[in-house]
Design a protein around this motif. Structure first.
Motif, PDB file in Angstrom:
ATOM      1  N   PHE A  58      13.107  17.695  21.508  1.00  0.00           N
ATOM      2  CA  PHE A  58      12.222  17.740  22.673  1.00  0.00           C
ATOM      3  C   PHE A  58      10.815  18.060  22.205  1.00  0.00           C
ATOM      4  CE2 PHE A  58      14.118  21.871  21.947  1.00  0.00           C
ATOM      5  CZ  PHE A  58      13.018  22.714  21.945  1.00  0.00           C
ATOM      6  N   VAL A  59       9.885  17.718  23.028  1.00  0.00           N
ATOM      7  CA  VAL A  59       8.483  18.001  22.734  1.00  0.00           C
ATOM      8  C   VAL A  59       8.022  19.027  23.751  1.00  0.00           C
ATOM      9  CG1 VAL A  59       6.178  17.004  22.507  1.00  0.00           C
ATOM     10  CG2 VAL A  59       8.208  15.614  22.011  1.00  0.00           C
TER      11      VAL A  59
ATOM     12  N   SER B 141       5.765  20.874  26.373  1.00  0.00           N
ATOM     13  CA  SER B 141       4.670  20.487  27.260  1.00  0.00           C
ATOM     14  C   SER B 141       3.424  21.252  26.816  1.00  0.00           C
ATOM     15  CB  SER B 141       5.026  20.838  28.696  1.00  0.00           C
ATOM     16  OG  SER B 141       5.003  22.247  28.840  1.00  0.00           O
TER      17      SER B 141
ATOM     18  N   GLN C 220       3.720  24.930  27.473  1.00  0.00           N
ATOM     19  CA  GLN C 220       4.725  25.551  26.596  1.00  0.00           C
ATOM     20  C   GLN C 220       4.156  25.691  25.188  1.00  0.00           C
ATOM     21  OE1 GLN C 220       7.863  22.658  27.170  1.00  0.00           O
ATOM     22  NE2 GLN C 220       9.044  24.038  28.490  1.00  0.00           N
TER      23      GLN C 220
ATOM     24  N   VAL D  62       7.246  30.813  35.627  1.00  0.00           N
ATOM     25  CA  VAL D  62       7.928  30.611  36.908  1.00  0.00           C
ATOM     26  C   VAL D  62       9.297  29.971  36.664  1.00  0.00           C
ATOM     27  CG1 VAL D  62       5.777  30.414  38.183  1.00  0.00           C
ATOM     28  CG2 VAL D  62       6.872  28.342  37.274  1.00  0.00           C
ATOM     29  N   THR D  63      10.154  30.029  37.670  1.00  0.00           N
ATOM     30  CA  THR D  63      11.496  29.457  37.518  1.00  0.00           C
ATOM     31  C   THR D  63      11.377  27.964  37.206  1.00  0.00           C
ATOM     32  OG1 THR D  63      11.607  29.055  39.894  1.00  0.00           O
ATOM     33  CG2 THR D  63      12.567  31.103  39.094  1.00  0.00           C
TER      34      THR D  63
ATOM     35  N   SER E  61      10.271  26.661  34.454  1.00  0.00           N
ATOM     36  CA  SER E  61       9.096  26.290  33.667  1.00  0.00           C
ATOM     37  C   SER E  61       9.456  25.963  32.221  1.00  0.00           C
ATOM     38  CB  SER E  61       8.071  27.434  33.695  1.00  0.00           C
ATOM     39  OG  SER E  61       8.662  28.617  33.214  1.00  0.00           O
TER      40      SER E  61
ATOM     41  N   THR F 160      13.255  28.554  28.105  1.00  0.00           N
ATOM     42  CA  THR F 160      14.273  28.340  27.076  1.00  0.00           C
ATOM     43  C   THR F 160      13.742  27.516  25.901  1.00  0.00           C
ATOM     44  OG1 THR F 160      15.735  28.205  28.971  1.00  0.00           O
ATOM     45  CG2 THR F 160      16.704  27.790  26.819  1.00  0.00           C
ATOM     46  N   GLN F 161      12.968  26.475  26.223  1.00  0.00           N
ATOM     47  CA  GLN F 161      12.459  25.622  25.149  1.00  0.00           C
ATOM     48  C   GLN F 161      11.510  26.395  24.232  1.00  0.00           C
ATOM     49  OE1 GLN F 161      13.499  24.310  27.926  1.00  0.00           O
ATOM     50  NE2 GLN F 161      14.791  22.757  26.968  1.00  0.00           N
TER      51      GLN F 161
ATOM     52  N   GLU G 145      15.312  37.181  31.163  1.00  0.00           N
ATOM     53  CA  GLU G 145      15.436  37.892  32.444  1.00  0.00           C
ATOM     54  C   GLU G 145      15.373  39.395  32.187  1.00  0.00           C
ATOM     55  OE1 GLU G 145      15.344  36.108  34.959  1.00  0.00           O
ATOM     56  OE2 GLU G 145      16.375  34.223  34.566  1.00  0.00           O
TER      57      GLU G 145
ATOM     58  N   TYR H  44       8.338  22.609  34.559  1.00  0.00           N
ATOM     59  CA  TYR H  44       8.282  21.548  33.566  1.00  0.00           C
ATOM     60  C   TYR H  44       8.134  20.205  34.271  1.00  0.00           C
ATOM     61  CZ  TYR H  44       9.612  18.348  29.908  1.00  0.00           C
ATOM     62  OH  TYR H  44       9.621  17.312  29.026  1.00  0.00           O
TER      63      TYR H  44
ATOM     64  N   GLY I  52      19.928  31.533  36.251  1.00  0.00           N
ATOM     65  CA  GLY I  52      20.151  30.616  35.140  1.00  0.00           C
ATOM     66  C   GLY I  52      20.658  29.226  35.495  1.00  0.00           C
TER      67      GLY I  52
ATOM     68  N   ASP J 100      20.978  25.479  36.455  1.00  0.00           N
ATOM     69  CA  ASP J 100      19.998  24.412  36.284  1.00  0.00           C
ATOM     70  C   ASP J 100      20.698  23.091  36.593  1.00  0.00           C
ATOM     71  OD1 ASP J 100      17.545  23.241  35.475  1.00  0.00           O
ATOM     72  OD2 ASP J 100      18.295  22.933  33.448  1.00  0.00           O
TER      73      ASP J 100
ATOM     74  N   ARG K 146      16.436  28.043  42.117  1.00  0.00           N
ATOM     75  CA  ARG K 146      17.496  27.104  41.720  1.00  0.00           C
ATOM     76  C   ARG K 146      17.297  25.736  42.355  1.00  0.00           C
ATOM     77  NH1 ARG K 146      17.676  28.923  37.643  1.00  0.00           N
ATOM     78  NH2 ARG K 146      16.353  30.588  38.354  1.00  0.00           N
TER      79      ARG K 146
ATOM     80  N   ARG L 240      14.315  19.079  39.373  1.00  0.00           N
ATOM     81  CA  ARG L 240      14.114  17.783  38.697  1.00  0.00           C
ATOM     82  C   ARG L 240      13.375  16.792  39.581  1.00  0.00           C
ATOM     83  NH1 ARG L 240      16.513  20.260  35.984  1.00  0.00           N
ATOM     84  NH2 ARG L 240      17.969  19.884  34.300  1.00  0.00           N
TER      85      ARG L 240
HETATM   86  N1  LIG Z   1       9.803  20.477  26.667  1.00  0.00           N
HETATM   87  C1  LIG Z   1      10.846  20.060  27.406  1.00  0.00           C
HETATM   88  N2  LIG Z   1      11.423  18.872  27.163  1.00  0.00           N
HETATM   89  C2  LIG Z   1      12.452  18.449  27.927  1.00  0.00           C
HETATM   90  N3  LIG Z   1      12.996  19.149  28.945  1.00  0.00           N
HETATM   91  C3  LIG Z   1      12.469  20.341  29.237  1.00  0.00           C
HETATM   92  C4  LIG Z   1      11.375  20.865  28.472  1.00  0.00           C
HETATM   93  N4  LIG Z   1      11.068  22.083  29.003  1.00  0.00           N
HETATM   94  C5  LIG Z   1      11.918  22.285  30.014  1.00  0.00           C
HETATM   95  N5  LIG Z   1      12.771  21.263  30.178  1.00  0.00           N
HETATM   96  C6  LIG Z   1      13.833  21.173  31.186  1.00  0.00           C
HETATM   97  O1  LIG Z   1      13.399  21.777  32.383  1.00  0.00           O
HETATM   98  C7  LIG Z   1      14.442  22.535  32.990  1.00  0.00           C
HETATM   99  C8  LIG Z   1      14.029  23.979  33.230  1.00  0.00           C
HETATM  100  O2  LIG Z   1      13.894  24.669  32.009  1.00  0.00           O
HETATM  101  P1  LIG Z   1      14.538  26.106  31.766  1.00  0.00           P
HETATM  102  O3  LIG Z   1      15.906  26.157  32.305  1.00  0.00           O
HETATM  103  O4  LIG Z   1      14.282  26.475  30.380  1.00  0.00           O
HETATM  104  O5  LIG Z   1      13.582  26.954  32.691  1.00  0.00           O
HETATM  105  P2  LIG Z   1      13.456  28.512  32.801  1.00  0.00           P
HETATM  106  O6  LIG Z   1      12.031  28.818  32.666  1.00  0.00           O
HETATM  107  O7  LIG Z   1      14.434  29.204  31.922  1.00  0.00           O
HETATM  108  O8  LIG Z   1      13.873  28.693  34.311  1.00  0.00           O
HETATM  109  P3  LIG Z   1      14.664  29.857  35.070  1.00  0.00           P
HETATM  110  O9  LIG Z   1      13.861  31.105  34.889  1.00  0.00           O
HETATM  111  O10 LIG Z   1      14.609  29.325  36.451  1.00  0.00           O
HETATM  112  O11 LIG Z   1      16.039  29.893  34.514  1.00  0.00           O
HETATM  113  C9  LIG Z   1      15.624  22.441  32.061  1.00  0.00           C
HETATM  114  O12 LIG Z   1      16.536  21.492  32.539  1.00  0.00           O
HETATM  115  C10 LIG Z   1      15.041  21.983  30.745  1.00  0.00           C
HETATM  116  O13 LIG Z   1      15.952  21.218  30.015  1.00  0.00           O
END
Ligand SMILES: Nc1ncnc2c1ncn2[C@@H]1O[C@H](COP(=O)(O)OP(=O)(O)OP(=O)(O)O)[C@@H](O)[C@H]1O
Ligand SMILES: [Zn+2]
Length: 817
Positions: A274-275, A277, A280, A304-305, A307, A310-311, A400, A460, A627, A629, A666, A670
């Motif tokens: 993945f790349v 954003s 990020q 924010v939720t 965003s 995880t990446q 969290e 994202y 969590g 998604d 939640r 997408r």
């Molecule tokens: N750079 C990226 N490339 C591809 N997909 C991405 C990228 N960043 C985020 N996503 C997708 O966006 C969605 C949300 O990301 P993620 O679950 O990490 O958010 P989060 O900040 O942990 O949210 P929350 O706090 O609500 O759990 C995921 O499905 C993730 O795969």
């Protein structure tokens, strides 16, 4: 080679917990080193017990005659220098013993347990035993067939260990004594039950015995085939004795089963490239230099939720690995975040180790060994994984970070956030706190410049945050709405389903109904051993105490007035499920709560069904808030937002805000615009309004003012001393004495450290499992003087035999005050 060492002893209570010096006998000299466990004689009787070597050498001022180490238990250290120092730090700041910390830090599979056995001498005939038993009642534990008993069994039968009798019997040659260490092998199996005869025959037998409990047992097993002891007792209310008697009668058979299979080798999703954003990337670029600085660092990742925090974590971990270091990722509850774990496993493959309590003892021990050997370098786990013996630790992440699960409610009462900070400091690592709703403490820390903050303001791929509607529930009952789903939410669900989307409904309760009330006299069922009312569960038609687990059948008539109109008040997940079936008959509803996820893997299976589109509505407790998604979930409904708001403690607002923001988050992750409906009876409450706007910063501004006014963390630290005992008077007397002692010390020797002592005040639930609980609280800053004052008073207390029936412990900034 060193001939003396200093050890922490497992048998020392808080009053006597310090390092003791021991001689190392010639033949053990090469084997004793800091971090290995040993067996030493300890105390007046020199009974042997386990200890851990903390350092070599001795205290030149020690005035006692040194004893010698008996045995060395480990070939290599189980704690390295960092972890030994951490344990020492924790026991001084948290007011517990060194061993309390060691036990929390090491996997259960490592513990040895001493088993003391008494065996009836061969040549003692039964008649003589029976006769001697009149003089020595302890002998009644033995029978013709049972010639060996452990000290634990004897203590249980005689209500306390009759040490004098046993000693005398050993001297007379009637009993022989042996003591050995067994490697603990608990937890690996569960006891299973099945019917040992045809169904109808078993039922006839139970009916003939006129035993309703036995009939419940038989009918549960007729439905389920086989059940674990836990599940069978939950469904039938049968005690251990009842089950044992039924086995003896030949009605049931019983066997042991592996509690957990090896972690399922499910297929992992392929590793995704993945790349990041731009936002990020900016956050990553800000944190990379901290990771590489070689100094202790901390940062807040506030995103924010949805965003994509995880990446950012994944990239930071990759970088850490490239430096040859390892990373620990903490999540609040593994069960709730299977999706997150899969992402880590997919990314890092076999160098990942997962540590959490749903693994068997053996599995956890194996993971721990892989980490210690350096084979596993990405560690994902719950709270106690913060102690993982990671080699060359470079990065710690708390996802969290505001979650209550990071604070231990048992001894040692540590907060994973503080431990992570301490480890980062010792090991020159970076600790990252990630959240959409940081704890007030952490955000405050960022605000005053303690650590830098990195922001992910947008979701994202430009997806918008959900639109939130507040649905005012007041007055609906007068308009004839009696259900849990009000008109606004109902309309929203209709629209969502019509578009072929899915929705998540959140209810902060479990059980079919919350409370039972007699409509005539107002009686409610109380737990016999706790000062709380019991909850009615409709699956098994029983009342359950959520504090101690006591269950009993729902009475047919009110035991107080005899009337038959018992109302099951309030709404639980099971009732809501029924209501949804009635409102949306064509729709498939999945319920996720403690009851439907009790078996291993159930949780993941339910989530897979939602992901595959097999469920239109996912309804659940806490478990659906974090969590998750899912592509197709566009609506979130919160049945009753007020639930947690009015709890009597200073963190209730924070908890509610965070919970609401998380659940709302939640929806619509997408591309498709998400929507959320918050049902409330207090639509003007600022916490609800801020959560609806998803405006953390505004919430924070208001909350920090409140904390300042109330002198609560982070504005002040609170030390809570809780005492408990069976007799209320004992508790109160003890606390009054402790308070007087603290006040007199602060008037004299501690005049430089003088703060008001509040209480004794009753705990939120005064009586739990027949013990009364009260507390004192002191708002005072952390530091050496606090450790000396509180530690000293607790030590005096532990050493005072007058207070033996009372337990007293300290908790720093407890989650609930
Ligand atoms: N750079 C990226 N490339 C591809 N997909 C991405 C990228 N960043 C985020 N996503 C997708 O966006 C969605 C949300 O990301 P993620 O679950 O990490 O958010 P989060 O900040 O942990 O949210 P929350 O706090 O609500 O759990 C995921 O499905 C993730 O795969
Ligand atoms: Zn109870």
């Amino acid at each position: 080679m060193q001939s003396v060492c200093r050890v922490a002893v497992s048998a020392a209570n808080y009053a006597f917990d310090r390092l003791y010096d021991y001689d190392i006998p010639e033949e053990l000299r090469g084997k004793v080193q800091p971090g290995v466990r040993v067996i030493v004689p300890f105390g007046k009787g020199s009974r042997t017990c386990e200890a851990i070597v903390v350092r070599m050498g001795c205290d030149p001022k020690a005035e006692y005659a040194r004893k010698s180490i008996c045995r060395v238990l480990d070939a290599e250290p189980v704690m390295d220098a960092h972890l030994l120092r951490l344990a020492a730090h924790l026991c001084s700041t948290l007011f517990c013993t060194f061993y309390d910390c060691a036990r929390a830090m090491l996997p259960a599979g490592l513990w040895f347990r001493r088993v003391e056995r008494y065996t009836l001498a061969e040549e003692i005939p039964e008649a003589q035993r029976a006769q001697l038993a009149q003089e020595y009642p302890a002998l009644s534990v033995f029978t013709r067939r049972k010639r060996t008993a452990t000290a634990k069994e004897i203590a249980k039968k005689c209500s306390e260990l009759p040490a004098e009798q046993l000693d005398a019997l050993c001297t007379r040659g009637v009993l022989t004594f042996s003591s050995e260490f067994d490697r603990r092998v608990s937890d690996k199996t569960v006891t299973m039950y099945g019917l040992a005869m045809p169904d109808d025959e078993a039922m006839r037998l139970a009916e003939r015995g006129r035993s309703p409990v036995r009939m419940e047992v038989v009918s549960a097993l007729m439905h389920e085939g086989a059940l674990s002891r836990h599940d069978l007792q939950y469904l039938s209310g049968a005690s251990n004795e009842v089950l044992r008697a039924m086995v003896k009668k030949g009605m049931l058979c019983q066997w042991e089963e592996e509690a957990f299979r090896l972690p399922e080798q499910e297929e992992l999703p392929p590793r995704q490239d993945f790349v990041l954003s731009p936002q990020q990337q900016a956050a990553y670029d800000g944190m990379e230099p901290l990771l590489l600085s070689g100094h202790p660092e901390a940062a807040l990742l506030f995103g924010v939720t949805g965003s994509g925090k995880t990446q950012v974590y994944l990239r930071l971990i990759e970088r850490t690995l490239r430096e040859g270091r390892s990373a620990i990722v903490l999540v609040p509850e593994i069960g709730l975040t299977p999706q997150l774990i899969r992402k880590f496993m997919a990314q890092f493959g076999e160098i990942t180790a997962v540590l959490h309590s749903a693994l068997s003892v053996g599995e956890r021990y194996d993971s721990w060994k892989r980490i210690r050997s350096g084979a596993a370098r990405v560690i994902v786990g719950t709270r106690s994984a913060v102690f993982a013996p990671a080699r060359n630790l470079g990065l710690l992440i708390l996802d969290e970070e505001q979650d209550d699960a990071y604070k231990s409610e048992n001894n040692p009462r540590y907060h994973a956030r503080d431990v992570a900070k301490y480890r980062a400091m010792q090991e020159n690592a970076l600790v990252v706190f990630g959240s959409a709703t940081p704890s007030i403490e952490t955000f405050y820390g960022a605000e005053i410049g303690k650590y830098p903050m990195f922001l992910l303001r947008e979701r994202y791929a430009g997806t918008q945050l959900p639109e939130v509607t507040i649905a005012d529930m007041r007055g609906l009952i007068r308009q004839g709405y009696t259900g849990a789903v009000g008109p606004v939410l109902r309309q929203a669900i209709d629209t969502c389903l019509a578009q072929g989307h899915q929705c998540i409904l959140f209810l902060n309760r479990r059980g079919a109904a919350r409370q039972v009330v007699c409509t005539a006299c107002g009686w409610t069922p109380q737990c016999p051993s706790c000062s709380v009312s019991m909850t009615y569960h409709s699956v098994n038609h029983r009342l359950v105490c959520h504090y101690c687990g006591h269950t009993e059948p729902l009475p047919r008539v009110c035991p107080s007035c005899g009337c038959t109109h018992l109302k099951t008040d309030g709404i639980g997940t099971q009732r809501l499920e029924q209501e949804l079936h009635e409102l949306f008959p064509e729709t498939s509803v999945l319920r996720m709560d403690a009851d439907t996820t009790a078996t291993k893997g159930a949780h993941a299976k339910l989530l897979a069904q939602v992901a595959d589109g097999k469920a239109d509505i996912l309804l659940g407790t806490q478990m659906v808030t974090k969590g998750l998604d899912f592509d197709n979930v566009t609506l979130v409904g919160i049945i009753d937002a007020d639930q947690a708001l009015f709890a009597q403690d200073y963190r209730a607002r924070e908890r509610t805000f965070s919970l609401l923001t998380q659940v709302v988050g939640r929806a619509g992750r997408r591309g498709i615009q998400g929507h959320a409906v918050i049902q409330t009876y207090s639509p003007e409450n600022p916490v609800i309004l801020n959560a609806a706007r998803q405006d953390y910063e505004r919430f924070y501004e208001e909350e920090i003012e409140m904390r300042r006014a109330l002198q609560c963390p982070p504005a002040a630290q609170i030390v809570v001393l809780t005492a408990s005992a069976e007799r209320e008077r004992d508790v109160l007397e003890a606390l009054v004495a402790v308070k007087a002692r603290l006040e007199s010390l602060m008037a004299g020797q501690f005049a430089d450290f003088c703060y008001p002592v509040l209480g004794p005040a009753p705990a939120a639930v005064v009586r739990v499992q027949n013990r009364y609980r009260y507390h004192l609280s002191i708002r005072c800053p952390e530091g050496r003087r606090r450790r000396e004052l509180i530690g000293g008073v607790l030590r005096e207390f532990a050493a005072n035999s007058k207070f033996r029936p009372v337990t007293l412990y300290a908790d720093i900034n407890p989650m609930q005050v």
